[in-house]
Write a protein that holds these residues in place. Structure first.
Motif, PDB file in Angstrom:
ATOM      1  N   UNK A  46      -5.478  22.556  15.534  1.00 35.48           N
ATOM      2  CA  UNK A  46      -5.376  23.525  14.441  1.00 35.48           C
ATOM      3  C   UNK A  46      -6.497  24.562  14.559  1.00 35.48           C
ATOM      4  N   UNK A  47      -7.703  24.092  14.805  1.00 41.91           N
ATOM      5  CA  UNK A  47      -8.847  25.000  14.899  1.00 41.91           C
ATOM      6  C   UNK A  47      -8.667  25.995  16.042  1.00 41.91           C
ATOM      7  N   UNK A  48      -8.253  25.513  17.198  1.00 46.02           N
ATOM      8  CA  UNK A  48      -8.088  26.394  18.356  1.00 46.02           C
ATOM      9  C   UNK A  48      -6.961  27.404  18.114  1.00 46.02           C
ATOM     10  N   UNK A  49      -5.825  26.912  17.619  1.00 46.64           N
ATOM     11  CA  UNK A  49      -4.696  27.801  17.405  1.00 46.64           C
ATOM     12  C   UNK A  49      -4.976  28.865  16.359  1.00 46.64           C
ATOM     13  N   UNK A  50      -5.575  28.459  15.244  1.00 46.49           N
ATOM     14  CA  UNK A  50      -5.864  29.406  14.169  1.00 46.49           C
ATOM     15  C   UNK A  50      -6.945  30.400  14.577  1.00 46.49           C
ATOM     16  N   UNK A  51      -7.991  29.907  15.248  1.00 50.71           N
ATOM     17  CA  UNK A  51      -9.075  30.790  15.687  1.00 50.71           C
ATOM     18  C   UNK A  51      -8.564  31.805  16.710  1.00 50.71           C
ATOM     19  N   UNK A  52      -7.751  31.321  17.640  1.00 50.59           N
ATOM     20  CA  UNK A  52      -7.183  32.227  18.651  1.00 50.59           C
ATOM     21  C   UNK A  52      -6.285  33.269  18.003  1.00 50.59           C
ATOM     22  N   UNK A 149       1.847  16.269  19.669  1.00 48.62           N
ATOM     23  CA  UNK A 149       0.693  15.479  20.055  1.00 48.62           C
ATOM     24  C   UNK A 149       0.789  15.022  21.501  1.00 48.62           C
ATOM     25  N   UNK A 150      -0.182  14.240  21.909  1.00 48.39           N
ATOM     26  CA  UNK A 150      -0.196  13.661  23.252  1.00 48.39           C
ATOM     27  C   UNK A 150      -0.634  12.205  23.134  1.00 48.39           C
ATOM     28  N   UNK A 151      -0.648  11.508  24.251  1.00 46.60           N
ATOM     29  CA  UNK A 151      -1.125  10.125  24.240  1.00 46.60           C
ATOM     30  C   UNK A 151      -2.641  10.047  24.205  1.00 46.60           C
ATOM     31  N   UNK A 152      -3.301  11.189  24.306  1.00 48.52           N
ATOM     32  CA  UNK A 152      -4.757  11.223  24.306  1.00 48.52           C
ATOM     33  C   UNK A 152      -5.268  11.597  22.910  1.00 48.52           C
ATOM     34  N   UNK A 161      -2.200  25.721  21.917  1.00 51.56           N
ATOM     35  CA  UNK A 161      -0.729  25.815  21.890  1.00 51.56           C
ATOM     36  C   UNK A 161      -0.062  24.477  21.556  1.00 51.56           C
ATOM     37  N   UNK A 162      -0.817  23.541  21.018  1.00 58.16           N
ATOM     38  CA  UNK A 162      -0.275  22.206  20.739  1.00 58.16           C
ATOM     39  C   UNK A 162       0.969  22.264  19.859  1.00 58.16           C
ATOM     40  N   UNK A 193       0.644  30.384  10.451  1.00 51.93           N
ATOM     41  CA  UNK A 193       1.486  31.135  11.389  1.00 51.93           C
ATOM     42  C   UNK A 193       0.909  31.236  12.797  1.00 51.93           C
ATOM     43  N   UNK A 194      -0.421  31.439  12.977  1.00 55.68           N
ATOM     44  CA  UNK A 194      -0.951  31.548  14.348  1.00 55.68           C
ATOM     45  C   UNK A 194      -0.727  30.301  15.200  1.00 55.68           C
ATOM     46  N   UNK A 195      -0.448  29.169  14.571  1.00 56.44           N
ATOM     47  CA  UNK A 195      -0.233  27.931  15.338  1.00 56.44           C
ATOM     48  C   UNK A 195       1.108  27.932  16.049  1.00 56.44           C
ATOM     49  N   UNK A 196       2.045  28.773  15.625  1.00 57.48           N
ATOM     50  CA  UNK A 196       3.309  28.923  16.338  1.00 57.48           C
ATOM     51  C   UNK A 196       4.348  27.850  16.076  1.00 57.48           C
TER      52      UNK A 196
END
Length: 311
Positions: A46-52, A149-152, A161-162, A193-196
């Motif tokens: 969320x932080x990466x997507x929104x900040x980007x 999500x992922x297994x990590x 872009x998660x 919205x920026x998270x896509x």
């Protein structure tokens, strides 16, 4: 996307249902500013997507070194007590109880008109507790679950872009009228919205937990149990796509999934029971060398899959 309104943001805030507290025109949050509680896989994404996407993002995490790392290029600063009232959106992205505890402690600091959402994988417990905390306060809680999500786990594996094209499940407050509910959900959609996100699904907490026990939790249980076969240790050179697909989520965050499984124990136990009954039918047919029955079971599963996928 919910229908757009021609009213201003302040008019829309004041148009909330009579059962909700009156929202003053002079709210104190900074429009679009986001606070994130927990910088794990979900919170970090969320932080990466929104900040980007140009949002101003502040974050809190139990391990402070993660916040310091995120400040290099992912967030604008730490979500401190004096920053909380300036956030229009707060995202609870920690474990269920951590999220509930944080909201309990910080509820008085949240600005009038602000929205709190979560990213927890169960909804009955979270919505019950968080709606109770929000009751009588001039801000709103909307239960949310990003279906990605992922297994990590952990901030190191988070991605901007998660959530691209992923569904976001939303559980709005039950005490709002239809217009107010649509307006509130529309604000959530615009804020993230920026998270896509590619789809927004509105449901109840009860229905969410019933379905997620099958679509997510059961898959993790099956995958985690599957790799406990002694044969798993000698799979190299004998495995391909089927093995990779079925074992992808065997690797998991055990403390987090334990909490999620137990918070949805009734639904998950029922799904495990259904699976055991179905597996027993296959085992009985194989033990009896009953080719007709086995073929019937396999054809039924194939047919069911085609019907579900619409082809």
């Amino acid at each position: 996307m919910a229908p757009k309104s021609n009213t201003t943001a302040d008019e829309r805030l004041n148009a909330m249902a009579p059962s909700s507290p009156t929202i003053p025109n002079e709210h104190s949050f900074v429009a679009g500013r986001v606070g994130i509680v927990g910088l794990g896989l979900m919170g970090g994404s969320f932080a990466r997507g929104l900040h980007q996407g140009g949002r101003e993002v502040y974050a809190w995490n139990r391990t402070h070194s993660t916040v310091e790392l995120a400040q290099i290029d992912t967030i604008d600063g730490e979500l401190t007590d004096d920053v909380i009232p300036t956030c229009e959106l707060i995202i609870l992205a920690g474990y269920p109880q951590v999220s509930i505890d944080w909201l309990t402690d910080m509820a008085p600091k949240i600005s009038a008109g602000a929205i709190v959402i979560d990213a927890v994988g169960v909804k009955r417990l979270i919505c019950e507790k968080c709606q109770a905390i929000a009751k009588g306060r001039p801000w709103y809680f909307v239960g949310c679950h990003p279906m990605a999500g992922t297994q990590y786990s952990g901030f190191a594996h988070s991605r901007a872009n998660m959530f691209h094209n992923a569904p976001l499940v939303m559980v709005p407050p039950a005490d709002l009228d239809d217009l107010s509910r649509v307006d509130l959900l529309d604000r959530v959609e615009r804020l993230v919205e920026p998270c896509g996100f590619g789809q927004f699904t509105v449901t109840t907490a009860e229905h969410h937990d019933e379905v997620i026990a099958f679509t997510s939790q059961l898959a993790h249980v099956v995958s985690n149990a599957y790799v406990k076969s002694p044969s798993a240790r000698v799979h190299k050179g004998f495995s391909a796509g089927s093995y990779r697909d079925l074992t992808r989520v065997a690797r998991l965050n055990a403390p987090m999934w334990t909490e999620l499984f137990l918070d949805d124990a009734d639904n998950l136990s029922r799904e495990i029971g259904i699976l055991i009954d179905n597996l027993q039918q296959y085992k009985d047919a194989i033990d009896a060398h009953d080719a007709g029955r086995l073929q019937e079971l396999l054809a039924e599963g194939d047919r069911r899959k085609r019907e579900i996928e619409g082809r």
